[in-house]
Design a protein around this motif. Structure first.
Motif, PDB file in Angstrom:
ATOM      1  N   SER A  28     -45.418  -9.213   2.850  1.00  0.00           N
ATOM      2  CA  SER A  28     -45.167 -10.187   3.840  1.00  0.00           C
ATOM      3  C   SER A  28     -43.411 -10.486   3.981  1.00  0.00           C
ATOM      4  N   GLN A  29     -42.393  -9.266   3.491  1.00  0.00           N
ATOM      5  CA  GLN A  29     -41.300  -9.586   2.598  1.00  0.00           C
ATOM      6  C   GLN A  29     -40.597  -7.847   3.404  1.00  0.00           C
ATOM      7  N   ILE A  30     -39.551  -8.459   3.835  1.00  0.00           N
ATOM      8  CA  ILE A  30     -38.768  -7.144   4.767  1.00  0.00           C
ATOM      9  C   ILE A  30     -37.778  -6.433   3.672  1.00  0.00           C
ATOM     10  N   VAL A  31     -37.570  -4.987   3.733  1.00  0.00           N
ATOM     11  CA  VAL A  31     -36.537  -4.742   2.927  1.00  0.00           C
ATOM     12  C   VAL A  31     -34.862  -4.735   3.136  1.00  0.00           C
ATOM     13  N   THR A  32     -34.464  -4.757   2.547  1.00  0.00           N
ATOM     14  CA  THR A  32     -33.336  -6.017   2.653  1.00  0.00           C
ATOM     15  C   THR A  32     -32.229  -4.918   1.771  1.00  0.00           C
ATOM     16  N   ILE A  33     -30.748  -3.792   2.339  1.00  0.00           N
ATOM     17  CA  ILE A  33     -29.858  -3.573   1.911  1.00  0.00           C
ATOM     18  C   ILE A  33     -28.517  -4.112   1.704  1.00  0.00           C
ATOM     19  N   GLY A  56     -29.110  15.633  15.124  1.00  0.00           N
ATOM     20  CA  GLY A  56     -29.580  16.651  16.124  1.00  0.00           C
ATOM     21  C   GLY A  56     -30.387  16.455  17.233  1.00  0.00           C
ATOM     22  N   HIS A  57     -31.918  16.500  17.507  1.00  0.00           N
ATOM     23  CA  HIS A  57     -32.499  16.507  18.824  1.00  0.00           C
ATOM     24  C   HIS A  57     -33.666  15.510  17.887  1.00  0.00           C
ATOM     25  N   GLU A  58     -33.369  14.666  16.421  1.00  0.00           N
ATOM     26  CA  GLU A  58     -34.702  14.450  16.304  1.00  0.00           C
ATOM     27  C   GLU A  58     -35.170  12.989  17.179  1.00  0.00           C
ATOM     28  N   SER A  59     -36.373  12.503  17.417  1.00  0.00           N
ATOM     29  CA  SER A  59     -36.587  11.223  18.250  1.00  0.00           C
ATOM     30  C   SER A  59     -36.528  10.269  17.469  1.00  0.00           C
ATOM     31  N   ALA A  60     -36.136   9.203  18.294  1.00  0.00           N
ATOM     32  CA  ALA A  60     -36.177   7.696  17.688  1.00  0.00           C
ATOM     33  C   ALA A  60     -36.970   7.480  15.527  1.00  0.00           C
ATOM     34  N   TRP A  61     -37.843   7.385  16.730  1.00  0.00           N
ATOM     35  CA  TRP A  61     -39.072   7.289  15.423  1.00  0.00           C
ATOM     36  C   TRP A  61     -38.686   8.155  13.960  1.00  0.00           C
ATOM     37  N   GLU A  62     -38.340   9.349  14.457  1.00  0.00           N
ATOM     38  CA  GLU A  62     -38.017  10.607  13.411  1.00  0.00           C
ATOM     39  C   GLU A  62     -36.841  10.022  12.707  1.00  0.00           C
ATOM     40  N   CYS A  63     -35.749   9.337  13.370  1.00  0.00           N
ATOM     41  CA  CYS A  63     -34.660   9.495  13.178  1.00  0.00           C
ATOM     42  C   CYS A  63     -34.824   7.456  11.493  1.00  0.00           C
ATOM     43  N   ALA A  64     -35.322   7.080  12.398  1.00  0.00           N
ATOM     44  CA  ALA A  64     -35.649   5.449  11.621  1.00  0.00           C
ATOM     45  C   ALA A  64     -36.419   6.367  10.017  1.00  0.00           C
ATOM     46  N   ALA A  65     -37.559   6.870  10.465  1.00  0.00           N
ATOM     47  CA  ALA A  65     -38.879   6.926   9.544  1.00  0.00           C
ATOM     48  C   ALA A  65     -37.332   8.101   8.259  1.00  0.00           C
ATOM     49  N   ARG A  66     -36.462   9.045   9.186  1.00  0.00           N
ATOM     50  CA  ARG A  66     -35.660   9.387   7.563  1.00  0.00           C
ATOM     51  C   ARG A  66     -34.876   8.627   7.233  1.00  0.00           C
ATOM     52  N   GLU A  67     -34.134   8.126   7.842  1.00  0.00           N
ATOM     53  CA  GLU A  67     -33.591   6.924   6.999  1.00  0.00           C
ATOM     54  C   GLU A  67     -33.695   6.219   6.410  1.00  0.00           C
ATOM     55  N   CYS A  68     -35.412   5.608   6.304  1.00  0.00           N
ATOM     56  CA  CYS A  68     -35.485   4.670   5.371  1.00  0.00           C
ATOM     57  C   CYS A  68     -35.940   5.680   3.879  1.00  0.00           C
ATOM     58  N   PHE A  69     -36.436   6.744   4.396  1.00  0.00           N
ATOM     59  CA  PHE A  69     -36.243   7.374   3.267  1.00  0.00           C
ATOM     60  C   PHE A  69     -35.143   7.124   2.309  1.00  0.00           C
ATOM     61  N   HIS A 110     -36.150   2.509  -4.246  1.00  0.00           N
ATOM     62  CA  HIS A 110     -35.727   2.508  -5.010  1.00  0.00           C
ATOM     63  C   HIS A 110     -34.285   3.103  -3.788  1.00  0.00           C
ATOM     64  N   LEU A 111     -32.911   2.098  -4.006  1.00  0.00           N
ATOM     65  CA  LEU A 111     -31.592   2.342  -3.618  1.00  0.00           C
ATOM     66  C   LEU A 111     -31.257   3.764  -4.176  1.00  0.00           C
ATOM     67  N   ARG A 112     -31.347   4.187  -3.207  1.00  0.00           N
ATOM     68  CA  ARG A 112     -30.510   6.014  -3.131  1.00  0.00           C
ATOM     69  C   ARG A 112     -29.148   5.950  -3.495  1.00  0.00           C
ATOM     70  N   ASP A 113     -27.861   6.129  -2.525  1.00  0.00           N
ATOM     71  CA  ASP A 113     -26.518   6.881  -2.746  1.00  0.00           C
ATOM     72  C   ASP A 113     -25.800   5.799  -1.172  1.00  0.00           C
ATOM     73  N   GLU A 114     -26.322   4.918  -0.523  1.00  0.00           N
ATOM     74  CA  GLU A 114     -25.601   3.813   0.128  1.00  0.00           C
ATOM     75  C   GLU A 114     -26.506   2.647  -0.636  1.00  0.00           C
ATOM     76  N   GLY A 115     -25.154   1.748  -0.502  1.00  0.00           N
ATOM     77  CA  GLY A 115     -25.334   0.370  -0.625  1.00  0.00           C
ATOM     78  C   GLY A 115     -25.287   0.366  -1.913  1.00  0.00           C
ATOM     79  N   GLN A 116     -25.223  -1.573  -2.166  1.00  0.00           N
ATOM     80  CA  GLN A 116     -25.308  -2.213  -3.870  1.00  0.00           C
ATOM     81  C   GLN A 116     -26.668  -2.682  -3.971  1.00  0.00           C
ATOM     82  N   ALA A 117     -27.378  -3.341  -3.122  1.00  0.00           N
ATOM     83  CA  ALA A 117     -28.243  -3.606  -4.220  1.00  0.00           C
ATOM     84  C   ALA A 117     -29.126  -3.515  -2.405  1.00  0.00           C
ATOM     85  N   LEU A 118     -30.927  -2.891  -3.506  1.00  0.00           N
ATOM     86  CA  LEU A 118     -32.045  -3.725  -2.300  1.00  0.00           C
ATOM     87  C   LEU A 118     -32.511  -4.764  -2.569  1.00  0.00           C
ATOM     88  N   GLN A 119     -33.164  -5.516  -1.593  1.00  0.00           N
ATOM     89  CA  GLN A 119     -34.244  -7.095  -2.056  1.00  0.00           C
ATOM     90  C   GLN A 119     -35.251  -6.518  -1.118  1.00  0.00           C
TER      91      GLN A 119
END
Length: 147
Positions: A28-33, A56-69, A110-119
């Motif tokens: 029930s909670q949202i991932v925030t960075i 590149g030529h990725e779809s919008a959903w592919e973009c969102a999913a890639r960025e999330c990972f 797990h927070l990766r290379d961008e951002g200071q914290a994950l909540q």
């Protein structure tokens, strides 16, 4: 996925958009960075959602999913997708998605290379947080209004 236009899955030059964001519910909670505190980036030190620019030529959903990972190590699939809408602003087109995964997947975050914290935040907390990015608060509100 009935509330997601099929264009969200089209790739190539015919699908024109700049980037995509996804509000991922873990239970029930949202991932925030918490964004980096650098004056050279938009919204330094603000709470953001996963997502970013198209590659590149990725779809919008592919973009969102890639960025999330890339940002929080969470793999999301079409089966997790609840809603999506294309927003046009200042000459750009950007997608906003809502996805949900089981609460048990919190351990994958797990927070990766961008951002200071994950909540993880409740919807109410994100929508009222003074340091949440207002356009994403509005887009999340759009989805809630349609429920």
């Amino acid at each position: 996925m009935k509330d997601v236009p099929s264009i969200a899955f089209q790739y190539g030059d015919g699908s024109r958009f700049t980037g995509a964001k996804v509000a991922v519910f873990v239970g029930s909670q949202i991932v925030t960075i918490l964004r980096d505190d650098k004056p050279t980036i938009p919204y330094p030190n603000y709470w953001d959602l996963t997502g970013g620019g198209r590659e590149g030529h990725e779809s919008a959903w592919e973009c969102a999913a890639r960025e999330c990972f890339e940002e929080v190590s969470l793999r999301i699939s079409k089966a997790d997708l609840l809603w999506g809408r294309l927003y046009k602003s200042l000459g750009q087109q950007n997608w906003f998605f809502i996805a949900r995964v089981d609460a048990s997947r919190q351990q994958e975050l797990h927070l990766r290379d961008e951002g200071q914290a994950l909540q993880l935040m409740s919807v109410d907390e994100y929508l009222t947080h003074p340091k949440a990015i207002s356009r994403f608060q509005s887009r999340l509100s759009d989805w809630i209004a349609g429920q």
